[in-house]
Motif scaffolding. Structure first.
Motif, PDB file in Angstrom:
ATOM      1  N   GLU A  84      15.795   0.565   7.684  1.00  0.00           N
ATOM      2  CA  GLU A  84      15.153   0.541   8.821  1.00  0.00           C
ATOM      3  C   GLU A  84      13.443   0.383   8.183  1.00  0.00           C
ATOM      4  OE1 GLU A  84      17.604   1.851  13.027  1.00  0.00           O
ATOM      5  OE2 GLU A  84      16.537   3.465  11.729  1.00  0.00           O
TER       6      GLU A  84
ATOM      7  N   ARG B 201       9.514   0.056   0.432  1.00  0.00           N
ATOM      8  CA  ARG B 201       8.630  -0.634   1.537  1.00  0.00           C
ATOM      9  C   ARG B 201       7.432  -1.769   1.076  1.00  0.00           C
ATOM     10  NH1 ARG B 201       6.532   3.294   6.066  1.00  0.00           N
ATOM     11  NH2 ARG B 201       4.845   3.219   4.487  1.00  0.00           N
TER      12      ARG B 201
ATOM     13  N   ASP C 284      12.002   8.917  13.238  1.00  0.00           N
ATOM     14  CA  ASP C 284      12.722   8.133  13.445  1.00  0.00           C
ATOM     15  C   ASP C 284      13.429   6.906  13.591  1.00  0.00           C
ATOM     16  OD1 ASP C 284      10.808   6.338  14.037  1.00  0.00           O
ATOM     17  OD2 ASP C 284      11.119   6.414  16.357  1.00  0.00           O
ATOM     18  N   ARG C 285      13.364   6.847  11.873  1.00  0.00           N
ATOM     19  CA  ARG C 285      14.451   5.221  11.486  1.00  0.00           C
ATOM     20  C   ARG C 285      15.149   5.829  10.138  1.00  0.00           C
ATOM     21  NH1 ARG C 285      11.067   0.703  13.996  1.00  0.00           N
ATOM     22  NH2 ARG C 285      10.591   2.026  15.943  1.00  0.00           N
TER      23      ARG C 285
ATOM     24  N   LEU D  71      11.262  -2.504   7.239  1.00  0.00           N
ATOM     25  CA  LEU D  71      10.219  -2.938   8.251  1.00  0.00           C
ATOM     26  C   LEU D  71       9.081  -4.396   8.380  1.00  0.00           C
ATOM     27  CD1 LEU D  71       9.187  -1.654  11.436  1.00  0.00           C
ATOM     28  CD2 LEU D  71       8.151  -0.228  10.362  1.00  0.00           C
ATOM     29  N   PRO D  72       8.992  -4.076   6.756  1.00  0.00           N
ATOM     30  CA  PRO D  72       7.432  -5.178   6.327  1.00  0.00           C
ATOM     31  C   PRO D  72       8.612  -6.749   6.817  1.00  0.00           C
ATOM     32  CG  PRO D  72       7.872  -3.410   5.152  1.00  0.00           C
ATOM     33  CD  PRO D  72       9.453  -3.435   5.905  1.00  0.00           C
TER      34      PRO D  72
ATOM     35  N   HIS E  50      10.478  -7.315   9.216  1.00  0.00           N
ATOM     36  CA  HIS E  50      10.496  -7.825  10.320  1.00  0.00           C
ATOM     37  C   HIS E  50       8.761  -8.676  10.887  1.00  0.00           C
ATOM     38  CE1 HIS E  50      14.421  -6.253  11.314  1.00  0.00           C
ATOM     39  NE2 HIS E  50      14.925  -5.574  10.856  1.00  0.00           N
ATOM     40  N   VAL E  51       8.249  -7.248   9.732  1.00  0.00           N
ATOM     41  CA  VAL E  51       6.876  -8.424  10.556  1.00  0.00           C
ATOM     42  C   VAL E  51       6.702  -9.376  10.021  1.00  0.00           C
ATOM     43  CG1 VAL E  51       4.556  -8.059  10.144  1.00  0.00           C
ATOM     44  CG2 VAL E  51       6.096  -5.914  10.660  1.00  0.00           C
TER      45      VAL E  51
ATOM     46  N   LEU F 159       8.209   6.389   8.695  1.00  0.00           N
ATOM     47  CA  LEU F 159       9.173   6.552  10.208  1.00  0.00           C
ATOM     48  C   LEU F 159       9.939   7.631  10.161  1.00  0.00           C
ATOM     49  CD1 LEU F 159       8.260   3.234  11.602  1.00  0.00           C
ATOM     50  CD2 LEU F 159       7.116   5.763  11.347  1.00  0.00           C
TER      51      LEU F 159
ATOM     52  N   LEU G  34       0.953  -1.306   0.033  1.00  0.00           N
ATOM     53  CA  LEU G  34      -0.351   0.344   0.255  1.00  0.00           C
ATOM     54  C   LEU G  34       1.529   1.169  -0.216  1.00  0.00           C
ATOM     55  CD1 LEU G  34      -3.044   1.109   0.371  1.00  0.00           C
ATOM     56  CD2 LEU G  34      -2.366   1.441   2.843  1.00  0.00           C
TER      57      LEU G  34
ATOM     58  N   HIS H 214       3.746   8.023   5.413  1.00  0.00           N
ATOM     59  CA  HIS H 214       3.670   7.306   6.505  1.00  0.00           C
ATOM     60  C   HIS H 214       5.456   6.684   6.305  1.00  0.00           C
ATOM     61  CE1 HIS H 214      -0.546   7.423   7.366  1.00  0.00           C
ATOM     62  NE2 HIS H 214      -1.177   7.565   6.162  1.00  0.00           N
TER      63      HIS H 214
END
Lengths: 218, 288
Positions: A97, A149, A92-93, A101-102, A104-105, A90, A82, A88
């Motif tokens: 990073e 991402r 602070d990353r 993220l996906p 890591h999820v 982040l 999406l 969207h």
């Protein structure tokens, strides 16, 4: 395959979608065009199962809106990339990073993640930006980072909600071209909403028009 | 395993990312646990004090004139069975005479030509009795024994001390409970603030298909880490304070503060439970 059968949805204030029928085949690239407030985001939210239809049914691959269990929604979303107008990312990353993220999820190991992030950033032309933070990137770069991402988990479907809304015409054109490349090379289904008709009219894809919550042509 | 390591590292990184809120939560846990620790140490040492005072409680039981030493011994067995009684010491007629002689210098048998003193006994109360010792039922039970003539006791004083002790314990427990409740609220609100400031992260995670557990876990771990840090600081303070106070007391009195240091592990456990409860409460409001 994405299919909406006689889907209606009403917000408390009254507007929404009415009797939507739409079918998008695997590997297809479809534009959704319509003015602001016509129901584009609502339609995409229904496909992403953030909201559910009052009547009718939304089918995304093996998932049906009327039978899906709450705990299965994350699995559906992992199969969809999406991207939206507000990025969207982040703050602070850094980019690495954010894009990682996906994975890591999903639970990938660090080596696989490093390799996949490099690949995804390379695909969207952001190699070398791994250590940059979102606020250090231009709007176009941020949108491409969002695309990276979305791509990193090899989604079967990309839902793009006004991804060019904050971009200049040249950058917008580049982003659409990038989505087209992903569609043709990976066979990824792309459904992109936009209110910018001049951007999409010259592209050789199906265009679906939405107005006041109703589809005009499908 | 990869997911767990990632969530663990996220929990740790969040401590740095949310420095200010983390500081508030750690400081709250530190203050609360330090207070709970002080209350616990006070309770432990009050316990020693009450045990000392109970060792001084004395009930003197005088048997009827007709009761012999052997009969009195049997009554003593009955007295020992009464709940709250620790021991009994028989004072025979001859022993009573010796005591009289040593205290008053006179020999009663010289001018009375018989020993008029009755057989008696001293009853000691259990020191480590759970809760408040109710002295009156013990005395009533003793009085009901057939051969007993009179019972001398410090009933009123003992009752006052025991009531004061019980109320003190109740007060300490109440204060500790209130502190725990306040700490849960503070941690919960701190995590709420953190979550509120991380709405974007939560939205992004939902968008990419993270499960609720995956979203919640870093916040819960962050809360646990905060609690452990707070508990470690409180433990260090309590240990230092007790060692320092004992050093000072040793120069002034013979009294020392005794602490079962195992209670520090309880502090850690309390901290973790508080944080789990506080963070779960906060998260459940935001991530449904």
């Amino acid at each position: 395959m994405i299919q909406l059968k006689n889907v209606s949805y009403t917000y408390r204030k009254g507007f929404g979608l009415a009797n939507i029928d739409l079918k998008i085949n695997d590997g297809e690239f479809v534009f959704l065009i319509g003015p602001t407030g016509s129901g584009k985001t609502t339609l995409l939210s229904l496909m992403h199962m953030e909201i559910f239809p009052e009547s009718g049914k939304v089918t995304i691959g093996d998932f049906d809106s009327d039978t899906i269990k709450k705990r299965k929604i994350p699995a559906l979303r992992r199969s969809i990339g999406l991207i939206s107008q507000s990025y969207h990312l982040l703050d602070d990353r850094n980019l690495f990073e954010n894009v990682a993220l996906p994975l890591h999820v999903i639970g990938h190991n660090q080596n696989d993640i490093s390799e996949a992030v490099e690949e995804a950033l390379d695909e969207v032309g952001l190699s070398g930006f791994e250590d940059h933070y979102p606020q250090e990137l231009s709007g176009g770069e941020q949108q491409r980072a969002c695309l990276a991402r979305a791509l990193i988990k090899n989604p079967k479907i990309i839902l793009a909600d006004e991804p060019t809304g904050n971009l200049d015409p040249v950058t917008s054109f580049d982003l659409v071209k990038l989505l087209e490349e992903i569609n043709s090379e990976e066979g990824t289904t792309v459904f992109m909403a936009s209110h910018n008709y001049s951007l999409i009219k010259s592209r050789n894809h199906r265009i679906v028009e939405i107005h006041d919550g109703k589809l005009r042509s499908a | 395993m990869n997911k767990f390591l990632f969530l663990l590292s996220e929990g740790l990184k969040n401590l740095w990312r949310h420095k200010l809120t983390v500081f508030t939560a750690v400081f709250s846990v530190f203050l609360s646990l330090s207070t709970i620790g002080v209350l616990f140490i006070a309770e432990q040492n009050t316990h020693k004090l009450i045990e000392y005072m109970r060792s001084k409680y004395k009930i003197e039981v005088f048997f009827k004139d007709s009761i012999t030493n052997d009969q009195a011994s049997q009554y003593l067995q009955e007295i020992r069975k009464i709940p709250g009684v620790y021991s009994t010491t028989l004072i025979t007629k001859d022993e009573a005479l010796k005591v009289y002689r040593s205290q008053f210098g006179d020999d009663l048998t010289e001018f009375l030509e018989y020993n008029p003193l009755p057989v008696s006994c001293v009853v000691n109360i259990k020191r480590q009795y759970d809760g408040m010792i109710k002295i009156n039922p013990i005395i009533e039970r003793i009085k009901e024994i057939e051969g007993v003539d009179t019972v001398n006791h410090q009933g009123r004083l003992i009752s006052r001390i025991e009531t004061f002790y019980e109320q003190g314990l109740l007060g300490l427990s109440g204060i500790a409970f209130a502190i725990i409740l306040v700490t849960v609220m503070i941690i919960s609100n701190t995590i709420k603030l953190t979550i509120y400031s991380k709405k974007d992260l939560i939205k992004a995670l939902k968008m990419i298909g993270a499960t609720h557990t995956f979203i919640r876990m870093p916040f819960i771990l962050e809360g646990v880490f905060q609690a452990v840090i707070g508990a470690a600081l409180a433990s260090a303070l309590l240990y230092g304070a007790v060692v320092g106070a004992n050093e000072l007391l040793s120069q002034l009195t013979v009294f020392t503060i005794n602490v079962q240091w195992m209670f520090l592990s309880w502090l850690f456990l309390i901290a973790v439970i508080i944080s789990l409860f506080g963070s779960s409460r906060a998260i459940s409001r935001f991530i449904k």
